[in-house]
Design a protein around this motif. Structure first.
Motif, PDB file in Angstrom:
ATOM      1  N   HIS A 177       1.084  -1.252   0.052  1.00 56.70           N
ATOM      2  CA  HIS A 177       0.176   0.061  -0.048  1.00 56.70           C
ATOM      3  C   HIS A 177       1.064   1.065  -0.147  1.00 56.70           C
ATOM      4  CE1 HIS A 177      -3.346   2.708   0.752  1.00 56.70           C
ATOM      5  NE2 HIS A 177      -2.699   3.093   1.998  1.00 56.70           N
ATOM      6  N   PHE A 178       0.483   2.217  -0.896  1.00 59.77           N
ATOM      7  CA  PHE A 178       1.470   3.270  -1.046  1.00 59.77           C
ATOM      8  C   PHE A 178       0.248   4.499  -1.365  1.00 59.77           C
ATOM      9  CE2 PHE A 178       3.743   6.834  -3.132  1.00 59.77           C
ATOM     10  CZ  PHE A 178       4.891   7.061  -2.261  1.00 59.77           C
ATOM     11  N   ASP A 179       0.371   5.849  -0.623  1.00 60.48           N
ATOM     12  CA  ASP A 179      -0.444   6.817  -0.935  1.00 60.48           C
ATOM     13  C   ASP A 179       0.584   8.012  -0.938  1.00 60.48           C
ATOM     14  OD1 ASP A 179      -2.120   9.037  -1.019  1.00 60.48           O
ATOM     15  OD2 ASP A 179      -3.708   7.914   0.049  1.00 60.48           O
ATOM     16  N   TRP A 180       0.792   8.879  -1.983  1.00 58.04           N
ATOM     17  CA  TRP A 180       1.514   9.809  -1.948  1.00 58.04           C
ATOM     18  C   TRP A 180       1.182  10.873  -0.797  1.00 58.04           C
ATOM     19  CZ3 TRP A 180       6.278  10.423  -3.727  1.00 58.04           C
ATOM     20  CH2 TRP A 180       6.199  10.098  -4.729  1.00 58.04           C
TER      21      TRP A 180
ATOM     22  N   GLN B 133      12.325  17.109 -11.320  1.00 61.03           N
ATOM     23  CA  GLN B 133      13.254  16.771 -12.315  1.00 61.03           C
ATOM     24  C   GLN B 133      14.739  17.429 -12.111  1.00 61.03           C
ATOM     25  OE1 GLN B 133       9.739  16.914 -15.949  1.00 61.03           O
ATOM     26  NE2 GLN B 133      11.948  17.567 -16.452  1.00 61.03           N
ATOM     27  N   SER B 134      14.751  18.637 -11.688  1.00 55.09           N
ATOM     28  CA  SER B 134      15.833  19.171 -11.651  1.00 55.09           C
ATOM     29  C   SER B 134      16.618  19.043 -10.368  1.00 55.09           C
ATOM     30  CB  SER B 134      15.877  20.717 -11.578  1.00 55.09           C
ATOM     31  OG  SER B 134      14.989  21.289 -10.517  1.00 55.09           O
ATOM     32  N   MET B 135      16.102  18.323  -9.315  1.00 53.10           N
ATOM     33  CA  MET B 135      16.484  17.847  -8.115  1.00 53.10           C
ATOM     34  C   MET B 135      16.991  16.590  -8.001  1.00 53.10           C
ATOM     35  SD  MET B 135      14.876  20.678  -5.289  1.00 53.10           S
ATOM     36  CE  MET B 135      15.996  20.266  -4.291  1.00 53.10           C
ATOM     37  N   LEU B 136      16.243  15.597  -9.062  1.00 46.69           N
ATOM     38  CA  LEU B 136      16.407  14.113  -8.872  1.00 46.69           C
ATOM     39  C   LEU B 136      18.086  13.882  -8.735  1.00 46.69           C
ATOM     40  CD1 LEU B 136      14.953  11.519  -8.800  1.00 46.69           C
ATOM     41  CD2 LEU B 136      14.894  11.390 -11.116  1.00 46.69           C
ATOM     42  N   GLY B 137      18.837  14.331  -9.831  1.00 44.98           N
ATOM     43  CA  GLY B 137      20.104  13.707  -9.998  1.00 44.98           C
ATOM     44  C   GLY B 137      20.943  14.163  -8.730  1.00 44.98           C
ATOM     45  N   GLY B 138      20.466  15.400  -8.043  1.00 47.13           N
ATOM     46  CA  GLY B 138      21.449  15.638  -6.685  1.00 47.13           C
ATOM     47  C   GLY B 138      20.719  14.910  -5.610  1.00 47.13           C
TER      48      GLY B 138
ATOM     49  N   GLY C 263       6.626  23.055 -10.261  1.00 50.40           N
ATOM     50  CA  GLY C 263       5.747  21.987 -10.220  1.00 50.40           C
ATOM     51  C   GLY C 263       6.836  20.854 -10.377  1.00 50.40           C
ATOM     52  N   LEU C 264       6.392  19.692 -11.327  1.00 49.03           N
ATOM     53  CA  LEU C 264       7.224  18.695 -11.522  1.00 49.03           C
ATOM     54  C   LEU C 264       8.585  18.967 -12.040  1.00 49.03           C
ATOM     55  CD1 LEU C 264       7.168  15.504 -11.452  1.00 49.03           C
ATOM     56  CD2 LEU C 264       6.081  15.296 -13.765  1.00 49.03           C
ATOM     57  N   GLY C 265       8.664  20.156 -12.863  1.00 50.17           N
ATOM     58  CA  GLY C 265       9.927  20.627 -13.347  1.00 50.17           C
ATOM     59  C   GLY C 265      11.125  20.634 -12.409  1.00 50.17           C
ATOM     60  N   GLU C 266      10.693  21.010 -10.959  1.00 48.91           N
ATOM     61  CA  GLU C 266      11.455  21.094  -9.832  1.00 48.91           C
ATOM     62  C   GLU C 266      11.890  19.782  -9.207  1.00 48.91           C
ATOM     63  OE1 GLU C 266      11.246  22.930  -5.250  1.00 48.91           O
ATOM     64  OE2 GLU C 266       9.680  23.352  -6.363  1.00 48.91           O
TER      65      GLU C 266
ATOM     66  N   GLY D 133      -3.167  14.192 -11.070  1.00 44.53           N
ATOM     67  CA  GLY D 133      -4.000  15.470 -10.852  1.00 44.53           C
ATOM     68  C   GLY D 133      -3.378  16.335 -10.205  1.00 44.53           C
ATOM     69  N   ASP D 134      -2.176  16.367  -9.682  1.00 39.46           N
ATOM     70  CA  ASP D 134      -1.508  17.513  -8.556  1.00 39.46           C
ATOM     71  C   ASP D 134      -0.432  18.450  -9.639  1.00 39.46           C
ATOM     72  OD1 ASP D 134      -0.340  18.944  -6.667  1.00 39.46           O
ATOM     73  OD2 ASP D 134      -0.162  17.357  -5.383  1.00 39.46           O
ATOM     74  N   ALA D 135      -1.171  19.723  -9.543  1.00 41.44           N
ATOM     75  CA  ALA D 135      -0.181  20.667 -10.605  1.00 41.44           C
ATOM     76  C   ALA D 135       1.219  20.934  -9.678  1.00 41.44           C
ATOM     77  CB  ALA D 135      -1.179  21.692 -10.819  1.00 41.44           C
ATOM     78  N   ASP D 136       1.394  20.700  -8.475  1.00 45.59           N
ATOM     79  CA  ASP D 136       2.523  20.898  -7.966  1.00 45.59           C
ATOM     80  C   ASP D 136       2.933  19.835  -6.966  1.00 45.59           C
ATOM     81  OD1 ASP D 136       4.783  22.140  -6.959  1.00 45.59           O
ATOM     82  OD2 ASP D 136       3.833  23.672  -5.488  1.00 45.59           O
ATOM     83  N   PRO D 137       3.526  18.927  -7.503  1.00 47.63           N
ATOM     84  CA  PRO D 137       3.814  17.715  -6.625  1.00 47.63           C
ATOM     85  C   PRO D 137       5.298  17.865  -5.871  1.00 47.63           C
ATOM     86  CG  PRO D 137       4.449  17.399  -8.852  1.00 47.63           C
ATOM     87  CD  PRO D 137       3.717  18.503  -8.976  1.00 47.63           C
ATOM     88  N   ALA D 138       6.008  18.844  -6.143  1.00 43.00           N
ATOM     89  CA  ALA D 138       7.312  18.770  -5.467  1.00 43.00           C
ATOM     90  C   ALA D 138       7.189  18.725  -4.110  1.00 43.00           C
ATOM     91  CB  ALA D 138       8.050  19.823  -5.998  1.00 43.00           C
ATOM     92  N   PRO D 139       6.157  19.564  -3.124  1.00 45.38           N
ATOM     93  CA  PRO D 139       6.292  19.352  -1.791  1.00 45.38           C
ATOM     94  C   PRO D 139       6.084  17.907  -1.160  1.00 45.38           C
ATOM     95  CG  PRO D 139       4.881  21.473  -2.665  1.00 45.38           C
ATOM     96  CD  PRO D 139       5.396  20.499  -3.727  1.00 45.38           C
ATOM     97  N   ILE D 140       5.424  17.160  -1.975  1.00 44.29           N
ATOM     98  CA  ILE D 140       5.125  15.733  -1.443  1.00 44.29           C
ATOM     99  C   ILE D 140       6.331  14.885  -1.982  1.00 44.29           C
ATOM    100  CG2 ILE D 140       3.623  15.163  -3.148  1.00 44.29           C
ATOM    101  CD1 ILE D 140       3.585  14.135   0.464  1.00 44.29           C
ATOM    102  N   MET D 141       6.861  14.986  -3.325  1.00 43.44           N
ATOM    103  CA  MET D 141       7.764  14.201  -3.727  1.00 43.44           C
ATOM    104  C   MET D 141       9.169  14.080  -3.206  1.00 43.44           C
ATOM    105  SD  MET D 141       6.561  13.626  -7.806  1.00 43.44           S
ATOM    106  CE  MET D 141       7.675  12.360  -8.023  1.00 43.44           C
ATOM    107  N   LEU D 142       9.635  15.739  -3.084  1.00 43.04           N
ATOM    108  CA  LEU D 142      11.010  15.723  -2.450  1.00 43.04           C
ATOM    109  C   LEU D 142      11.412  15.279  -1.336  1.00 43.04           C
ATOM    110  CD1 LEU D 142      11.671  19.382  -4.126  1.00 43.04           C
ATOM    111  CD2 LEU D 142      12.283  17.149  -5.031  1.00 43.04           C
TER     112      LEU D 142
END
Length: 276
Positions: free
Chosen positions: A39-42, A107-112, A102-105, A65-74
């Motif tokens: 079970h997983f829920d963002w 993307q930019s931080m993933l490699g770091g 949003g998601l572009g943030e 459906g989240d236009a700004d997922p960075a606060p939960i994904m990072l």
């Protein structure tokens, strides 16, 4: 262990199946109960650490459906790094540049944050016209596809091709450490798509072009949150300006085979005709 977040979705289920078929240990993470999954829920952080148990690689589908997922994904990616994840493959979109809000943030931080990584940036999905997407529902129920793309073209891509690139990025001995812009083999307008659906599906489908404001209202009417509806409408405006009028060799370069055409995709998915 490879954790496939969104493992019951359009690309996630294909990634999980391809990993299993090639003998790579994988675990499906989803809000829905799946045999052998987790079970997983963002939006429920209590599910994050258990899902990451024994995980060394991630396939990441952003919260839908989240236009700004960075606060939960990072924060999740930070937790993943601290618990031993070494590789992550993020599904984004060709229209989203690294560093944009949003998601572009993400993307930019993933490699770091994760030492071995890849960002998949596919063009629009062929699945949108035959699955559960509003385009598919509109084609079935009203015989039309509604967009703000005008007569511009996009290189629609088969989700199976995206999944195969993802599996290579997750399992190749050498990490990709790059962004992959993934397209189909040909550039098609929405009128071209409608003509193919008509030909293979056996029932008339047309393209109805509207403007961005009307499309945002259309998406809201069909259940999308206002900010996400506006984001999708804005992406259509970008398509109208030529943002998706390109093809790439990514699928062939990574998988050593050509991408599937829209006509072949429809022949497979609409073998019995366009559903009623």
């Amino acid at each position: 262990m490879i954790l496939v977040i969104g493992g019951t979705g359009t690309t996630g289920r294909l990634v999980a199946a391809k990993l299993a078929a090639t003998g790579h240990p994988a675990r499906v993470a989803s809000r829905r109960a799946v045999a052998g999954g987790v079970h997983f829920d963002w939006y429920d952080r209590s599910t994050h650490a258990p899902a990451l148990n024994d995980t060394t690689a991630l396939y990441l589908i952003p919260p839908v459906g989240d236009a700004d997922p960075a606060p939960i994904m990072l924060p999740f990616l930070d937790l993943a790094r601290r618990t031993g994840v070494r590789r992550a493959v993020l599904l984004s979109a060709s229209a989203i540049e690294a560093g944009t809000p949003g998601l572009g943030e993400v993307q930019s931080m993933l490699g770091g944050m994760i030492p071995e990584w890849a960002v998949l940036r596919p063009s629009w999905f062929m699945e949108n016209f035959v699955g559960d997407h509003p385009h598919a529902a509109s084609a079935r129920e009203r015989g039309e596809i509604v967009s703000a793309t005008g007569d511009a073209r996009a290189a629609f891509v088969d989700p199976g091709d995206i999944a195969e690139v993802a599996v290579r990025a997750l399992t190749d001995p050498t990490p990709h450490n790059t962004e992959h812009i993934i397209t189909g083999p040909e550039r098609l307008s929405y009128a071209d798509v409608a003509a193919t659906l008509t030909d293979i599906g056996g029932r008339p489908v047309r393209h109805r072009a509207i403007d961005e404001d009307a499309l945002a209202a259309y998406h809201e009417k069909h259940g999308l949150a206002p900010d996400y509806a506006r984001l999708l409408a804005r992406l259509d405006t970008a398509v109208a300006a030529g943002a998706e009028d390109r093809t790439t060799t990514t699928v062939a370069d990574v998988t050593r085979r050509p991408p599937r055409s829209f006509r072949d995709f429809c022949r497979d998915r609409l073998a019995g005709g366009l559903p009623e």
